[in-house]
Design a protein around this motif. Structure first.
Motif, PDB file in Angstrom:
ATOM      1  N   SER A 110       0.799  -1.332  -0.141  1.00 28.07           N
ATOM      2  CA  SER A 110      -0.071   0.014  -0.103  1.00 28.07           C
ATOM      3  C   SER A 110       0.839   1.187   0.056  1.00 28.07           C
ATOM      4  CB  SER A 110      -0.939  -0.054   1.187  1.00 28.07           C
ATOM      5  OG  SER A 110      -0.271  -0.143   2.360  1.00 28.07           O
ATOM      6  N   ASP A 111       2.116   1.098   0.421  1.00 33.16           N
ATOM      7  CA  ASP A 111       3.010   2.256   0.339  1.00 33.16           C
ATOM      8  C   ASP A 111       4.393   1.779  -0.336  1.00 33.16           C
ATOM      9  OD1 ASP A 111       5.071   4.315   0.821  1.00 33.16           O
ATOM     10  OD2 ASP A 111       5.108   4.062   3.034  1.00 33.16           O
ATOM     11  N   ALA A 112       4.473   2.621  -1.552  1.00 29.43           N
ATOM     12  CA  ALA A 112       5.778   2.074  -2.442  1.00 29.43           C
ATOM     13  C   ALA A 112       7.160   2.125  -1.823  1.00 29.43           C
ATOM     14  CB  ALA A 112       5.615   3.066  -3.563  1.00 29.43           C
ATOM     15  N   LYS A 113       7.111   2.613  -0.465  1.00 29.35           N
ATOM     16  CA  LYS A 113       8.446   2.663   0.154  1.00 29.35           C
ATOM     17  C   LYS A 113       8.799   1.215   0.855  1.00 29.35           C
ATOM     18  CE  LYS A 113       8.227   7.281   0.965  1.00 29.35           C
ATOM     19  NZ  LYS A 113       7.539   8.239   1.825  1.00 29.35           N
ATOM     20  N   VAL A 114       7.705   0.601   0.930  1.00 33.05           N
ATOM     21  CA  VAL A 114       7.856  -0.915   1.597  1.00 33.05           C
ATOM     22  C   VAL A 114       7.960  -1.724   0.392  1.00 33.05           C
ATOM     23  CG1 VAL A 114       6.500  -2.591   2.718  1.00 33.05           C
ATOM     24  CG2 VAL A 114       6.210  -0.391   3.416  1.00 33.05           C
ATOM     25  N   THR A 115       9.125  -2.784   0.465  1.00 32.25           N
ATOM     26  CA  THR A 115       9.470  -3.531  -0.584  1.00 32.25           C
ATOM     27  C   THR A 115       8.798  -5.072  -0.064  1.00 32.25           C
ATOM     28  OG1 THR A 115      11.496  -2.795  -0.904  1.00 32.25           O
ATOM     29  CG2 THR A 115      11.231  -4.835  -1.808  1.00 32.25           C
TER      30      THR A 115
ATOM     31  N   ARG B 145       7.777  -0.586  -9.029  1.00 32.53           N
ATOM     32  CA  ARG B 145       8.370   0.331  -8.031  1.00 32.53           C
ATOM     33  C   ARG B 145       6.955   1.029  -7.102  1.00 32.53           C
ATOM     34  NH1 ARG B 145      12.742   1.305 -11.277  1.00 32.53           N
ATOM     35  NH2 ARG B 145      11.623   3.291 -12.461  1.00 32.53           N
ATOM     36  N   ASN B 146       6.099   1.156  -7.971  1.00 37.23           N
ATOM     37  CA  ASN B 146       4.977   2.105  -7.290  1.00 37.23           C
ATOM     38  C   ASN B 146       4.163   0.803  -6.532  1.00 37.23           C
ATOM     39  OD1 ASN B 146       5.200   4.487  -8.296  1.00 37.23           O
ATOM     40  ND2 ASN B 146       4.071   4.156 -10.175  1.00 37.23           N
ATOM     41  N   MET B 147       4.364  -0.344  -6.941  1.00 36.75           N
ATOM     42  CA  MET B 147       3.717  -1.660  -6.077  1.00 36.75           C
ATOM     43  C   MET B 147       4.709  -1.758  -4.985  1.00 36.75           C
ATOM     44  SD  MET B 147       2.387  -3.801  -9.542  1.00 36.75           S
ATOM     45  CE  MET B 147       1.964  -5.233  -8.395  1.00 36.75           C
ATOM     46  N   GLY B 148       5.572  -1.569  -4.716  1.00 42.88           N
ATOM     47  CA  GLY B 148       6.669  -1.937  -3.784  1.00 42.88           C
ATOM     48  C   GLY B 148       7.393  -3.227  -4.044  1.00 42.88           C
ATOM     49  N   VAL B 149       7.673  -3.384  -5.388  1.00 40.50           N
ATOM     50  CA  VAL B 149       8.473  -4.470  -6.008  1.00 40.50           C
ATOM     51  C   VAL B 149       9.749  -3.832  -6.438  1.00 40.50           C
ATOM     52  CG1 VAL B 149       8.614  -5.989  -7.592  1.00 40.50           C
ATOM     53  CG2 VAL B 149       6.374  -5.642  -6.658  1.00 40.50           C
ATOM     54  N   LYS B 150      10.823  -4.307  -5.799  1.00 45.15           N
ATOM     55  CA  LYS B 150      12.258  -3.985  -6.242  1.00 45.15           C
ATOM     56  C   LYS B 150      12.663  -4.914  -7.582  1.00 45.15           C
ATOM     57  CE  LYS B 150      16.798  -3.662  -4.641  1.00 45.15           C
ATOM     58  NZ  LYS B 150      17.835  -3.872  -3.872  1.00 45.15           N
ATOM     59  N   VAL B 151      13.134  -4.058  -8.615  1.00 49.38           N
ATOM     60  CA  VAL B 151      13.569  -4.534  -9.784  1.00 49.38           C
ATOM     61  C   VAL B 151      15.176  -4.775  -9.786  1.00 49.38           C
ATOM     62  CG1 VAL B 151      13.608  -4.280 -12.334  1.00 49.38           C
ATOM     63  CG2 VAL B 151      11.596  -3.275 -10.895  1.00 49.38           C
ATOM     64  N   GLU B 152      15.543  -6.205  -9.858  1.00 49.49           N
ATOM     65  CA  GLU B 152      16.990  -6.324  -9.789  1.00 49.49           C
ATOM     66  C   GLU B 152      17.821  -5.668 -11.105  1.00 49.49           C
ATOM     67  OE1 GLU B 152      17.417 -10.967 -10.398  1.00 49.49           O
ATOM     68  OE2 GLU B 152      17.272 -11.016  -8.381  1.00 49.49           O
TER      69      GLU B 152
END
Length: 139
Positions: A86-91, A128-135
Protein backbone atom coordinates in the motif's frame (compact mmCIF):
# COMPACT_ATOMS: atom_id res chain seq x y z
CA UNK A 1 -20.90 3.62 -46.25
CA UNK A 2 -19.31 3.20 -42.85
CA UNK A 3 -21.27 2.51 -39.71
CA UNK A 4 -21.73 5.23 -37.12
CA UNK A 5 -19.93 4.59 -33.83
CA UNK A 6 -22.29 5.12 -30.91
CA UNK A 7 -19.95 4.27 -28.05
CA UNK A 8 -16.48 2.97 -27.21
CA UNK A 9 -16.12 1.11 -23.90
CA UNK A 10 -13.02 -0.13 -22.11
CA UNK A 11 -13.83 -3.06 -19.85
CA UNK A 12 -12.06 -6.09 -18.36
CA UNK A 13 -13.16 -9.69 -18.00
CA UNK A 14 -11.43 -12.87 -16.87
CA UNK A 15 -10.24 -14.80 -19.93
CA UNK A 16 -12.97 -17.16 -21.08
CA UNK A 17 -15.27 -15.85 -18.36
CA UNK A 18 -17.36 -13.04 -19.84
CA UNK A 19 -21.06 -13.31 -19.09
CA UNK A 20 -24.03 -10.99 -19.47
CA UNK A 21 -24.29 -8.61 -16.55
CA UNK A 22 -23.95 -5.04 -15.32
CA UNK A 23 -20.65 -4.38 -17.13
CA UNK A 24 -22.38 -4.92 -20.48
CA UNK A 25 -25.91 -3.81 -19.57
CA UNK A 26 -25.50 -0.22 -20.75
CA UNK A 27 -23.69 -1.16 -23.94
CA UNK A 28 -26.83 -1.78 -25.96
CA UNK A 29 -25.50 -4.90 -27.69
CA UNK A 30 -26.53 -8.54 -27.79
CA UNK A 31 -24.68 -9.62 -24.65
CA UNK A 32 -24.68 -13.38 -25.33
CA UNK A 33 -23.20 -12.79 -28.80
CA UNK A 34 -20.36 -10.69 -27.34
CA UNK A 35 -19.73 -13.12 -24.47
CA UNK A 36 -19.49 -16.10 -26.82
CA UNK A 37 -17.09 -14.30 -29.17
CA UNK A 38 -14.94 -12.98 -26.29
CA UNK A 39 -14.79 -16.34 -24.51
CA UNK A 40 -13.84 -18.15 -27.72
CA UNK A 41 -10.99 -15.73 -28.44
CA UNK A 42 -9.61 -15.78 -24.87
CA UNK A 43 -9.91 -19.45 -23.92
CA UNK A 44 -6.13 -19.87 -24.38
CA UNK A 45 -5.43 -17.08 -21.83
CA UNK A 46 -7.23 -18.63 -18.82
CA UNK A 47 -6.19 -17.17 -15.48
CA UNK A 48 -5.59 -13.70 -16.96
CA UNK A 49 -7.68 -10.57 -16.79
CA UNK A 50 -8.21 -9.41 -20.36
CA UNK A 51 -8.89 -5.73 -21.06
CA UNK A 52 -11.07 -5.20 -24.11
CA UNK A 53 -11.96 -2.11 -26.14
CA UNK A 54 -15.55 -2.55 -27.30
CA UNK A 55 -16.79 -0.37 -30.19
CA UNK A 56 -20.57 -0.24 -30.51
CA UNK A 57 -22.29 0.88 -33.71
CA UNK A 58 -25.73 2.43 -34.25
CA UNK A 59 -27.10 -0.83 -35.72
CA UNK A 60 -26.30 -2.65 -32.40
CA UNK A 61 -23.36 -4.50 -33.96
CA UNK A 62 -19.95 -4.30 -32.33
CA UNK A 63 -16.24 -4.88 -32.76
CA UNK A 64 -13.75 -5.50 -30.00
CA UNK A 65 -10.00 -5.46 -29.60
CA UNK A 66 -8.28 -7.58 -26.95
CA UNK A 67 -5.40 -6.04 -25.02
CA UNK A 68 -2.62 -7.63 -22.98
CA UNK A 69 -3.09 -8.41 -19.30
CA UNK A 70 -2.63 -5.50 -16.86
CA UNK A 71 1.03 -4.88 -15.97
CA UNK A 72 0.37 -4.98 -12.22
CA UNK A 73 -1.29 -8.39 -12.53
CA UNK A 74 1.67 -9.76 -14.48
CA UNK A 75 4.16 -8.40 -11.94
CA UNK A 76 2.23 -9.96 -9.04
CA UNK A 77 2.14 -13.31 -10.85
CA UNK A 78 5.88 -13.15 -11.68
CA UNK A 79 6.75 -12.35 -8.06
CA UNK A 80 4.30 -14.82 -6.57
CA UNK A 81 2.50 -12.23 -4.45
CA UNK A 82 -1.24 -11.75 -3.94
CA UNK A 83 -1.18 -8.05 -3.13
CA UNK A 84 1.07 -5.08 -3.81
CA UNK A 85 2.33 -2.81 -1.03
CA UNK A 86 0.00 0.00 0.00
CA UNK A 87 3.10 2.19 0.40
CA UNK A 88 5.66 2.16 -2.43
CA UNK A 89 8.48 2.63 0.13
CA UNK A 90 7.81 -0.85 1.50
CA UNK A 91 9.40 -3.67 -0.52
CA UNK A 92 7.16 -6.73 -0.81
CA UNK A 93 9.04 -8.66 -3.51
CA UNK A 94 11.85 -8.58 -6.03
CA UNK A 95 11.41 -8.86 -9.79
CA UNK A 96 14.32 -10.31 -11.75
CA UNK A 97 15.68 -8.46 -14.77
CA UNK A 98 14.75 -11.46 -16.95
CA UNK A 99 11.12 -11.38 -15.79
CA UNK A 100 11.04 -7.60 -16.29
CA UNK A 101 12.20 -8.04 -19.89
CA UNK A 102 9.71 -10.86 -20.47
CA UNK A 103 6.79 -8.73 -19.22
CA UNK A 104 7.96 -5.70 -21.25
CA UNK A 105 8.20 -7.81 -24.43
CA UNK A 106 4.66 -9.15 -23.90
CA UNK A 107 3.24 -5.69 -23.08
CA UNK A 108 5.13 -3.84 -25.85
CA UNK A 109 2.15 -3.72 -28.23
CA UNK A 110 -0.01 -1.88 -25.67
CA UNK A 111 2.62 0.42 -24.16
CA UNK A 112 3.51 3.92 -25.28
CA UNK A 113 7.16 3.01 -25.82
CA UNK A 114 9.40 3.29 -28.87
CA UNK A 115 11.66 0.37 -28.00
CA UNK A 116 12.05 -2.49 -25.54
CA UNK A 117 14.22 -0.41 -23.21
CA UNK A 118 11.44 2.18 -22.89
CA UNK A 119 8.89 -0.56 -22.25
CA UNK A 120 11.13 -2.02 -19.54
CA UNK A 121 11.30 1.41 -17.84
CA UNK A 122 7.50 1.67 -17.87
CA UNK A 123 7.10 -1.81 -16.35
CA UNK A 124 9.85 -1.08 -13.79
CA UNK A 125 8.02 2.12 -12.77
CA UNK A 126 4.83 0.17 -12.22
CA UNK A 127 6.74 -2.40 -10.17
CA UNK A 128 8.33 0.29 -7.98
CA UNK A 129 4.91 1.86 -7.33
CA UNK A 130 3.71 -1.55 -6.17
CA UNK A 131 6.59 -1.94 -3.71
CA UNK A 132 8.44 -4.43 -5.92
CA UNK A 133 12.19 -4.04 -6.21
CA UNK A 134 13.60 -4.59 -9.70
CA UNK A 135 16.92 -6.44 -9.83
CA UNK A 136 19.68 -4.55 -11.57
CA UNK A 137 17.77 -1.26 -11.68
CA UNK A 138 17.13 -0.28 -8.06
CA UNK A 139 19.81 0.89 -5.71
Amino acid sequence: MSKKVVRVMKIQFPAGGAKPGPALAGAGIQMPKFCTAFNDQTKDRMGETVPVVLTIYDDKNFDFVLKTAPTAEMIKKACGIKKAASDAKVTVATLSADKLKEIAEYKMQDLNAIDLEGAMKIVAGTARNMGVKVEGLDA
